[in-house]
Design a protein around this motif. Structure first.
Motif, mmCIF file in Angstrom:
data_model
loop_
_atom_site.group_PDB
_atom_site.id
_atom_site.type_symbol
_atom_site.label_atom_id
_atom_site.label_comp_id
_atom_site.label_asym_id
_atom_site.label_seq_id
_atom_site.Cartn_x
_atom_site.Cartn_y
_atom_site.Cartn_z
ATOM 1 N N HIS A 35 0.847 -1.198 0.000
ATOM 2 C CA HIS A 35 0.000 0.000 0.000
ATOM 3 C C HIS A 35 0.882 1.248 0.000
ATOM 4 C CE1 HIS A 35 -2.974 2.963 0.724
ATOM 5 N NE2 HIS A 35 -3.830 2.241 1.414
ATOM 6 N N SER A 36 0.995 1.877 -1.170
ATOM 7 C CA SER A 36 1.703 3.157 -1.309
ATOM 8 C C SER A 36 3.163 3.061 -0.881
ATOM 9 C CB SER A 36 1.002 4.247 -0.483
ATOM 10 O OG SER A 36 -0.377 4.279 -0.727
ATOM 11 N N ASN A 37 3.729 1.834 -0.913
ATOM 12 C CA ASN A 37 5.104 1.609 -0.436
ATOM 13 C C ASN A 37 5.266 2.082 1.012
ATOM 14 O OD1 ASN A 37 7.650 0.499 -1.009
ATOM 15 N ND2 ASN A 37 8.536 2.530 -1.359
ATOM 16 N N ASP A 38 4.226 1.945 1.784
ATOM 17 C CA ASP A 38 4.178 2.461 3.149
ATOM 18 C C ASP A 38 3.941 1.297 4.106
ATOM 19 O OD1 ASP A 38 2.410 3.463 5.555
ATOM 20 O OD2 ASP A 38 3.462 5.246 4.821
ATOM 21 N N ALA A 39 4.843 1.131 5.071
ATOM 22 C CA ALA A 39 4.765 -0.008 5.990
ATOM 23 C C ALA A 39 3.505 0.048 6.845
ATOM 24 C CB ALA A 39 6.010 -0.053 6.872
ATOM 25 N N PHE A 40 3.197 1.198 7.433
ATOM 26 C CA PHE A 40 2.050 1.249 8.347
ATOM 27 C C PHE A 40 0.744 0.990 7.604
ATOM 28 C CE2 PHE A 40 -1.398 2.892 10.792
ATOM 29 C CZ PHE A 40 -1.064 2.575 12.101
ATOM 30 N N ARG A 41 0.548 1.642 6.487
ATOM 31 C CA ARG A 41 -0.711 1.456 5.755
ATOM 32 C C ARG A 41 -0.880 -0.003 5.322
ATOM 33 N NH1 ARG A 41 -2.438 6.786 2.423
ATOM 34 N NH2 ARG A 41 -1.683 8.333 3.909
ATOM 35 N N SER A 42 0.188 -0.597 4.825
ATOM 36 C CA SER A 42 0.111 -1.990 4.394
ATOM 37 C C SER A 42 -0.224 -2.898 5.563
ATOM 38 C CB SER A 42 1.446 -2.412 3.772
ATOM 39 O OG SER A 42 1.785 -1.575 2.685
ATOM 40 N N HIS A 213 -1.350 -6.999 16.352
ATOM 41 C CA HIS A 213 -1.048 -7.641 15.073
ATOM 42 C C HIS A 213 -0.284 -6.697 14.150
ATOM 43 C CE1 HIS A 213 -3.969 -11.288 15.171
ATOM 44 N NE2 HIS A 213 -3.583 -10.959 16.385
ATOM 45 N N VAL A 214 -0.694 -5.437 14.095
ATOM 46 C CA VAL A 214 0.034 -4.471 13.259
ATOM 47 C C VAL A 214 1.465 -4.338 13.747
ATOM 48 C CG1 VAL A 214 0.167 -2.040 12.591
ATOM 49 C CG2 VAL A 214 -2.048 -3.211 12.570
ATOM 50 N N CYS A 215 1.657 -4.277 15.054
ATOM 51 C CA CYS A 215 3.011 -4.132 15.608
ATOM 52 C C CYS A 215 3.876 -5.351 15.306
ATOM 53 C CB CYS A 215 2.953 -3.884 17.113
ATOM 54 S SG CYS A 215 2.407 -2.216 17.552
ATOM 55 N N HIS A 216 3.266 -6.529 15.232
ATOM 56 C CA HIS A 216 4.031 -7.720 14.863
ATOM 57 C C HIS A 216 4.642 -7.552 13.475
ATOM 58 C CE1 HIS A 216 5.081 -11.930 14.082
ATOM 59 N NE2 HIS A 216 4.469 -11.780 12.914
ATOM 60 N N PHE A 217 3.848 -7.093 12.526
ATOM 61 C CA PHE A 217 4.343 -6.904 11.168
ATOM 62 C C PHE A 217 5.426 -5.825 11.127
ATOM 63 C CE2 PHE A 217 0.061 -8.676 10.251
ATOM 64 C CZ PHE A 217 0.434 -9.729 9.431
ATOM 65 N N LEU A 218 5.179 -4.727 11.811
ATOM 66 C CA LEU A 218 6.150 -3.632 11.806
ATOM 67 C C LEU A 218 7.460 -4.056 12.453
ATOM 68 C CD1 LEU A 218 3.784 -0.678 12.792
ATOM 69 C CD2 LEU A 218 4.690 -1.175 10.514
#
Length: 287
Positions: A35-42, A213-218
């Motif tokens: 997503h937009s080459n953006d880690a948080f959005r993806s 879950h988002v923090c796991h990916f980040l």
């Protein structure tokens, strides 16, 4: 025109059907920051996706737990459609999550953590409390779906077409069945106090597990503690136009004693999606 069942204060629009679809999205691979080459959005969307397979099963179990108490044939038909739609959603997000697993993210760990909370809820909550919890989550998904459909550029502007397609399809079906569990809850005598108590609990828990879950990916990408990550996240969620800002007023509506999901009649968005996208991605009607 559909005949509204007894529990409904605001019947589903007559041209909206609660029926599942089989879709083909072409989601065979996934860029890490798609997503937009953006880690948080993806990873915001990836984090949501990891919640759905187990969540959908909980929703299905919760409505099945009271289905035997419902006699209205219209509502029973809607419940059947709801169960079928949610089953397809879980299947599609399993495929999505497998692509994330292939990228090295520990989806199994996230599943075990979510499974613990799901089993605990099923053990400690009554059937009506479980259904009220489902009503609360369905409200979250409905208002997020509404915002995604109304403001697609804000939510998925630079995402690949396949990702736009899967999230828009999910949003459409969440909209179609957004009142089913609510109506089932009222049909079996569910009260306002329990509905609101479960919404407060769900708001806290949904925020917690989504963030986890988002923090796991980040963290896996090594960007969890980068200021740029959270600057992007704050703008995406709270800036102008932030996603939370777009849904907050609709969220608060749930606390009104007279609330019903179809008081927010956004069925024209379903019609627009059908005209533009259904034939393009549809394989065949789901059985």
């Amino acid at each position: 025109m559909n005949t509204p069942h007894a529990a409904s204060r605001c019947p589903r629009p007559s041209h909206v059907d609660v029926k599942p679809r089989r879709m083909r999205f072409g989601l065979d691979s996934l860029k890490r920051h798609w997503h937009s080459n953006d880690a948080f959005r993806s990873h915001f969307f990836n984090g949501l996706s990891t919640l759905f397979p187990q969540g959908e099963r909980f929703f299905i179990d919760s409505v099945r737990g009271v289905q035997h108490e419902i006699t209205d044939p219209v509502l029973l038909a809607e419940i059947k459609g709801f169960i079928a739609q949610e089953a397809v959603h879980g299947h599609e997000h399993d495929k999505y999550n497998n692509l994330l697993r292939e990228q090295g993210y520990d989806i199994d760990k996230l599943d075990r953590h979510l499974g613990f909370w799901t089993r605990l809820g099923q053990k400690l909550m009554t059937r009506k409390q479980q259904l009220a919890t489902t009503c609360a989550v369905e409200h979250f998904t409905a208002i997020m779906a509404n915002a995604l459909m109304r403001y697609p550029q804000d939510w998925l502007g630079d995402a690949p077409d396949a990702m736009k397609a899967i999230w828009r399809w999910h949003a459409i079906e969440e909209t179609e069945h957004k009142a089913v569990c609510f109506d089932a809850y009222e049909a079996v005598g569910g009260g306002y106090f329990t509905r609101i108590l479960m919404m407060i609990q769900t708001t806290i828990h949904f925020s917690y597990v989504t963030t986890r879950h988002v923090c796991h990916f980040l963290a896996k990408d090594g960007v969890l503690f980068k200021a740029s990550t959270w600057k992007s996240g704050f703008q995406f969620l709270w800036g102008k136009p932030g996603l939370i800002r777009q849904i907050f007023r609709d969220y608060l509506d749930y606390y009104r004693p007279s609330f019903h999901p179809w008081q927010h009649d956004n069925s024209t968005l379903i019609d627009e999606w059908k005209a533009q996208h259904e034939e393009k991605y549809s394989v065949r009607p789901a059985a």
